[in-house]
Design an enzyme around this catalytic site. Structure first.
Site, mmCIF file in Angstrom:
data_model
loop_
_atom_site.group_PDB
_atom_site.id
_atom_site.type_symbol
_atom_site.label_atom_id
_atom_site.label_comp_id
_atom_site.label_asym_id
_atom_site.label_seq_id
_atom_site.Cartn_x
_atom_site.Cartn_y
_atom_site.Cartn_z
ATOM 1 N N ALA A 1 0.863 -1.302 0.053
ATOM 2 C CA ALA A 1 0.037 0.196 0.217
ATOM 3 C C ALA A 1 0.948 1.103 0.034
ATOM 4 C CB ALA A 1 -0.952 -0.118 1.242
ATOM 5 N N PHE B 1 3.946 4.150 -1.301
ATOM 6 C CA PHE B 1 4.357 4.833 -2.427
ATOM 7 C C PHE B 1 4.975 4.043 -3.517
ATOM 8 C CE2 PHE B 1 8.067 7.784 -4.024
ATOM 9 C CZ PHE B 1 7.377 7.972 -5.145
ATOM 10 N N ILE B 2 6.122 3.212 -3.197
ATOM 11 C CA ILE B 2 6.791 2.474 -4.274
ATOM 12 C C ILE B 2 6.089 0.798 -4.322
ATOM 13 C CG2 ILE B 2 8.924 1.189 -4.881
ATOM 14 C CD1 ILE B 2 10.216 3.540 -3.373
ATOM 15 N N ASP C 1 1.188 -7.614 8.982
ATOM 16 C CA ASP C 1 2.674 -7.333 9.566
ATOM 17 C C ASP C 1 3.670 -8.371 9.394
ATOM 18 O OD1 ASP C 1 4.915 -6.288 11.578
ATOM 19 O OD2 ASP C 1 3.215 -5.091 12.344
ATOM 20 N N VAL C 2 4.901 -7.844 9.019
ATOM 21 C CA VAL C 2 5.881 -8.684 8.532
ATOM 22 C C VAL C 2 6.639 -9.319 9.628
ATOM 23 C CG1 VAL C 2 6.365 -7.906 6.102
ATOM 24 C CG2 VAL C 2 7.541 -6.999 8.076
ATOM 25 N N ALA D 1 8.626 -0.844 5.067
ATOM 26 C CA ALA D 1 9.918 -0.366 6.085
ATOM 27 C C ALA D 1 9.158 0.966 6.549
ATOM 28 C CB ALA D 1 11.028 -0.066 5.209
ATOM 29 N N SER E 1 18.729 1.029 -0.155
ATOM 30 C CA SER E 1 18.593 2.592 -0.338
ATOM 31 C C SER E 1 20.254 3.033 -0.699
ATOM 32 C CB SER E 1 18.046 3.322 0.774
ATOM 33 O OG SER E 1 18.307 4.691 0.616
ATOM 34 N N TYR F 1 17.720 5.507 10.213
ATOM 35 C CA TYR F 1 17.235 4.783 8.958
ATOM 36 C C TYR F 1 18.258 4.147 8.134
ATOM 37 C CZ TYR F 1 14.922 4.441 4.382
ATOM 38 O OH TYR F 1 14.767 4.201 2.976
ATOM 39 N N LYS G 1 18.781 -0.122 6.931
ATOM 40 C CA LYS G 1 18.789 -0.382 5.773
ATOM 41 C C LYS G 1 19.988 -1.219 5.574
ATOM 42 C CE LYS G 1 15.955 0.013 3.312
ATOM 43 N NZ LYS G 1 14.619 -0.489 3.025
#
Ligand code: NAD
Length: 355
Positions: A12, A14-15, A55-56, A77, A119, A179, A183
């Site tokens: 759900a 953006f990417i 939820d992962v 994430a 990222s 963050y 990653k």
């Protein structure tokens, strides 16, 4: 290749939502899941059609969802630069415990292929060369210099200003934010899982992603959305430093294509690729292009700075081209102009991310 069954996390987002559209259009069978975090989707968000709320970090649910899945495309994430160290537990929990749980569920169900959203932040600073072309580790930028309007990175030995160079995938990983640390940890867990299980991991290191349904201006969103928010308020975009910071802006539909290329081309072991346009652009140019296309006031270069920001970070798209056959189709000048009128995510985030 059609008919691959893909578990898509963060569907759900953006990417993730663009990847969902791209994979479905190509005939892949997508199991789309998202926890719909209030910090991204607002309080009481409902799951959009075709997306299951999951939820992962929930091992039994994941194990159930993974039955018959060929590849996991892991986008979920907690994102963005964050506000302060209070965000650390949320990054560690959703990003790192989430990835570790997913890897355990893949082990238990025998799923052996992961495409991981990574990222450019894993690199920390960019890559620099001196006047004679040698790669040089830059000196840390000093707060006194930044306050005096001296923004360029310098050679720690000679003090000379350094030029930017393209970052290749074998550059050292030096995270500079919470963050970014999360990653790098995701990549490390995935790499170790690949060694232990013989599974394939393709980590895609996205650069500055922009495009339709990008989240609006929050401390967690990207600079393009921040400039859009100024313009929508009738104000000039405020450009930090001197506006000459170099970045690579890659359109979200190209990011979705890179994910499909990685899903369609399994590579043994662990590999990482820059996902970028290959057309570097300054932050100042991004602001000018957006302001012009929007029809708003010209940007103001403020000289403000954020201590954690890097001067330049620009990537080489070569390896992704060679190994995945991925080449960005939407070049920044046209893509950023179109972004001036693109729809943004409508939800208002409900506070900072929570564990
Ligand atoms: N947007 C960028 O510029 C950019 C750049 C580099 C990398 N990335 C990476 O791309 C991925 C997608 O980012 P995005 O920009 O679409 O962010 P986003 O916030 O729009 O999407 C992330 C989605 O993950 C979901 N999520 C978070 N924790 C979850 C959990 N525990 N279980 C299930 N779902 C959960 C959220 O609800 C959200 O829908 C992330 O891994 C991010 O680190 C993004």
């Amino acid at each position: 290749m059609t008919g691959t069954r893909v578990l898509l996390t963060g569907a759900a987002g953006f990417i993730g939502s663009h990847i969902h559209t791209t994979l479905s259009a190509a005939g892949h069978d997508v199991v789309a899941v998202d926890a719909l975090l209030p910090s991204a989707h607002g309080a009481d968000a409902q799951a959009p059609e075709g997306i299951q709320r999951a939820d992962v970090r929930d091992l039994p649910t994941l194990t159930e969802l993974l039955r018959g899945v060929d590849v996991v495309c892991h986008q979920s994430a907690v994102v963005g630069a964050g506000v302060n160290a209070s965000d650390a537990p949320a990054y560690a929990s959703h990003n790192d415990v989430g990835t570790a749980t997913l890897l355990a569920a893949m082990h238990e169900t025998g799923c052996r292929r992961l495409v991981l959203a990574s990222s450019m932040v894993v690199y920390g600073d960019g890559r620099y060369r001196n006047a004679v072309g040698e790669i040089v580790e830059p000196a840390a930028r000093r707060s006194d210099d930044l306050a005096a309007g001296i923004f360029d990175t310098t050679d720690p030995t000679t003090g000379e200003t350094l030029d930017w160079e393209l970052v290749e995938e074998d550059s050292p990983l030096r995270p500079r934010s919470l963050y970014a640390a999360s990653k790098v940890a995701q990549e490390n867990y995935a790499h170790a899982w690949s060694l232990a299980t013989g599974g394939c991991v393709t980590a895609l290191r996205y650069h500055n992603v922009y495009g339709d349904h990008m989240p609006r201006n929050t401390p967690y969103s990207g600079v393009a959305a921040m400039f859009r928010s100024f313009l929508e308020a009738g104000e000039p975009p405020r450009v930090f430093e001197d506006g000459l910071q170099m970045r690579d802006f890659v359109h979200v539909r190209d990011v979705a294509s890179a994910n499909m290329a990685a899903i369609d081309a399994p590579i043994p072991g662990f590999s990482a690729f820059n996902v970028c346009s290959g057309q570097p652009i300054t932050i100042g140019e991004v602001a000018v292009t957006l302001a012009r296309a929007y029809g708003g006031p010209a940007p103001v270069v403020t000289g403000e700075y954020r201590p954690g920001d890097v001067r330049h970070i620009v990537a080489s798209p070569r390896l992704a081209g060679e190994k995945l056959g991925f080449r960005a189709q939407i070049l920044p000048e046209a893509g950023i102009a179109a972004f001036a009128h693109a729809p943004l995510r409508s939800a208002a985030p409900a506070g900072p991310p929570r564990v």
